[in-house]
Design a protein around this motif. Structure first.
Motif, PDB file in Angstrom:
ATOM      1  N   LYS A 175       0.827  -1.216   0.000  1.00 12.48           N
ATOM      2  CA  LYS A 175       0.000   0.000   0.000  1.00 12.48           C
ATOM      3  C   LYS A 175       0.857   1.261   0.000  1.00 12.48           C
ATOM      4  O   LYS A 175       0.645   2.183   0.802  1.00 12.48           O
ATOM      5  N   SER A 234      -3.125   5.003  -4.822  1.00 13.58           N
ATOM      6  CA  SER A 234      -4.287   4.562  -4.050  1.00 13.58           C
ATOM      7  C   SER A 234      -5.550   4.589  -4.900  1.00 13.58           C
ATOM      8  O   SER A 234      -6.287   3.616  -4.956  1.00 13.58           O
ATOM      9  N   ASP A 252      -6.972   1.195  -3.448  1.00 15.77           N
ATOM     10  CA  ASP A 252      -8.047   1.628  -2.561  1.00 15.77           C
ATOM     11  C   ASP A 252      -9.400   1.491  -3.270  1.00 15.77           C
ATOM     12  O   ASP A 252      -9.822   2.400  -3.980  1.00 15.77           O
ATOM     13  N   ASP A 287       1.776   4.739  -0.949  1.00 14.59           N
ATOM     14  CA  ASP A 287       0.845   5.803  -1.307  1.00 14.59           C
ATOM     15  C   ASP A 287       1.597   6.943  -1.986  1.00 14.59           C
ATOM     16  O   ASP A 287       2.407   7.618  -1.369  1.00 14.59           O
TER      17      ASP A 287
END
Ligand code: UDP
Length: 253
Positions: A91, A173, A178, A93
């Motif tokens: 993840k 993201s 996401d 970002d």
């Protein structure tokens, strides 16, 4: 705070590899942090590459792509996918940018990447191999809107988006990991580059992540500046001699 830049570089061993990696590393070194350079090699992580990365002083991750392909049309595809998986898994970002090792990049480009909110694109200067002249590939812009494409006639009718691999960047993201922020054209998310017909990798990837030009941001607005060059100057036949004077020169030092 400044946005993180996630620069993805596939690389492989050939005579100019060290030159290319040093050159790119020195540009990245001048980019204000935070920036992480994800360098992906093919079969094994080489000591030579590791040494160059360490010396650049750039924050980096040195990955290896398990999938081994000798197909020329796969150039860098699996390595970029390895980086995408890494970005998703951890993840990370930031703004993801595919920077091939052999292209030329201005510092201004990296500053502009931080202006991107979801998906940004800009024109890249390249040399038309057959015609010996410089051409542009990428968006024609009106302010921050993309209103058309610079392209070369060979591919005009076939590709949906005329973008070079080094002519777009996106938010990790909203595009990759996401789900709440995805605005995908398809409900079945594909997050990888595909080894499709040569020259179609970019458009195939873009068609998965943006619906049309309205979802693209001209970067910077107006797209009036050339920020990077894709020259196709690869000297594939060049090798360093394995013995003879080259090695003797080395032992002198
Ligand atoms: N590349 C790679 N393995 C290969 C061929 C290419 O890792 O077998 C990398 C290369 O180092 C570069 C990117 O993929 O970072 C694009 O390769 P190339 O410059 O040959 O493609 P072109 O510029 O012709 O599109």
């Amino acid at each position: 705070p400044r946005k993180e830049l996630i620069v993805v570089t596939p690389t492989y061993n050939r005579a100019l590899q060290a030159y290319y990696l040093n050159r790119l590393g020195q540009v990245l070194r001048l980019v204000p942090p935070p920036l992480v350079w994800i360098v992906v090699e093919m079969e094994t992580v080489s000591v030579e590459t590791a040494e160059i990365l360490m010396k650049t002083g750039v924050v980096y991750r040195h990955l290896v792509c398990a999938k081994n392909s000798t197909d020329v049309k796969d150039r860098g595809v699996h390595q970029r996918n390895t980086a995408l998986e890494h970005i998703e898994h951890h993840k990370l970002d930031g703004i993801v940018y595919f920077a091939d090792d052999d292209n030329i990049y201005s510092l201004e480009l990296f500053e502009s990447l931080r202006e991107i909110s979801r998906f940004g694109t800009w024109p890249v200067a390249m040399l038309a191999q057959s015609k010996n002249k410089a051409i542009l590939e990428g968006p024609v812009c009106n302010g921050s809107e993309v209103i058309g494409w610079h392209t070369n006639e060979k591919s005009k009718r076939l590709r949906r988006f005329h973008v070079d691999m080094s002519g777009f960047a996106f938010n990790s993201s909203t595009i990759l990991w996401d789900p709440k922020r995805w605005q995908r054209p398809t409900s079945n998310p594909i997050r990888q580059l595909d080894s499709v017909k040569e020259g179609f990798q970019e458009t195939t990837f873009l068609e998965q992540v943006v619906e049309d030009e309205n979802q693209m941001e001209a970067t910077p607005p107006g797209c009036s500046r050339i920020m990077n060059w894709h020259l196709h100057l690869e000297a594939r036949e060049l090798v360093y001699p394995r013995d003879g004077c080259f090695r003797r020169t080395l032992t002198l030092f």
